[in-house]
Design a protein around this motif. Structure first.
Motif, PDB file in Angstrom:
ATOM      1  N   UNK A  20      55.467  29.445  34.948  1.00 48.29           N
ATOM      2  CA  UNK A  20      54.814  30.738  35.046  1.00 48.29           C
ATOM      3  C   UNK A  20      53.331  30.608  34.727  1.00 48.29           C
ATOM      4  N   UNK A  21      52.523  31.403  35.403  1.00 42.32           N
ATOM      5  CA  UNK A  21      51.092  31.455  35.150  1.00 42.32           C
ATOM      6  C   UNK A  21      50.674  32.886  34.869  1.00 42.32           C
ATOM      7  N   UNK A  22      49.671  33.035  34.032  1.00 41.92           N
ATOM      8  CA  UNK A  22      49.081  34.335  33.742  1.00 41.92           C
ATOM      9  C   UNK A  22      47.578  34.180  33.827  1.00 41.92           C
ATOM     10  N   UNK A  23      46.978  34.808  34.828  1.00 44.73           N
ATOM     11  CA  UNK A  23      45.542  34.742  35.046  1.00 44.73           C
ATOM     12  C   UNK A  23      44.881  35.995  34.487  1.00 44.73           C
ATOM     13  N   UNK A  24      43.830  35.804  33.709  1.00 44.81           N
ATOM     14  CA  UNK A  24      43.125  36.898  33.056  1.00 44.81           C
ATOM     15  C   UNK A  24      41.745  37.081  33.661  1.00 44.81           C
ATOM     16  N   UNK A  25      41.338  38.332  33.792  1.00 40.70           N
ATOM     17  CA  UNK A  25      39.988  38.636  34.228  1.00 40.70           C
ATOM     18  C   UNK A  25      39.039  38.593  33.039  1.00 40.70           C
ATOM     19  N   UNK A  26      37.736  38.620  33.322  1.00 39.29           N
ATOM     20  CA  UNK A  26      36.740  38.680  32.272  1.00 39.29           C
ATOM     21  C   UNK A  26      36.227  37.327  31.840  1.00 39.29           C
ATOM     22  N   UNK A  27      35.311  37.358  30.885  1.00 36.49           N
ATOM     23  CA  UNK A  27      34.644  36.155  30.403  1.00 36.49           C
ATOM     24  C   UNK A  27      34.931  35.847  28.938  1.00 36.49           C
ATOM     25  N   UNK A  28      35.879  36.546  28.340  1.00 36.02           N
ATOM     26  CA  UNK A  28      36.183  36.389  26.918  1.00 36.02           C
ATOM     27  C   UNK A  28      37.601  35.915  26.675  1.00 36.02           C
ATOM     28  N   UNK A  29      38.170  35.201  27.627  1.00 41.26           N
ATOM     29  CA  UNK A  29      39.562  34.784  27.536  1.00 41.26           C
ATOM     30  C   UNK A  29      39.846  33.964  26.281  1.00 41.26           C
ATOM     31  N   UNK A  30      38.929  33.102  25.904  1.00 41.97           N
ATOM     32  CA  UNK A  30      39.181  32.158  24.823  1.00 41.97           C
ATOM     33  C   UNK A  30      39.379  32.825  23.467  1.00 41.97           C
ATOM     34  N   UNK A  31      38.975  34.070  23.303  1.00 46.60           N
ATOM     35  CA  UNK A  31      39.102  34.752  22.023  1.00 46.60           C
ATOM     36  C   UNK A  31      40.483  35.369  21.808  1.00 46.60           C
ATOM     37  N   UNK A  32      41.311  35.417  22.846  1.00 40.18           N
ATOM     38  CA  UNK A  32      42.567  36.147  22.788  1.00 40.18           C
ATOM     39  C   UNK A  32      43.725  35.286  22.323  1.00 40.18           C
TER      40      UNK A  32
END
Length: 116
Positions: A20-32
């Protein structure tokens, strides 16, 4: 605002594998803090695994230990769930979750069906 889109679900035989893959929008992914949950019909939603933003520390639910692997690629804004040795009891809708402080985002889910 963050959008999460899961993919990779489908039909598989017992003992088979899915990624499974989950693609996230935005530029702050690493903080989540990124997590995978699942929910079968008539059952409560349950945590499958999570991976932290600091140190990439990982926790698995007991029912998937030794079979599933969670990982993240911050350069691709994507979190993965490699599922091996699948069982019929793994059949559920799998959801991606992103959490940072008061922010809490969910994807639409992807169906995983493991045949008997």
């Amino acid at each position: 605002q963050v959008q999460l889109v899961e993919s990779g679900g489908g039909l598989v035989q017992p003992g088979g594998s899915l990624r499974l893959s989950c693609a996230a929008s935005g530029s702050t992914f690493s903080r989540y803090l990124m997590s995978w949950y699942r929910q079968a019909p008539g059952k409560e939603r349950e945590l499958v695994a999570y991976i932290t933003s600091v140190g990439n520390r990982i926790t698995y639910a007991d029912f998937v230990k030794g079979r599933f692997t969670i990982s993240r690629d911050n350069a691709k804004n994507t979190v993965y769930l490699q599922m091996n040795s699948l069982k019929p009891d793994d059949t559920a809708v799998y959801y991606c979750n992103a959490r940072f402080l008061a922010d809490d985002y969910w994807g639409q889910g992807t169906q995983v069906t493991v045949s008997s």
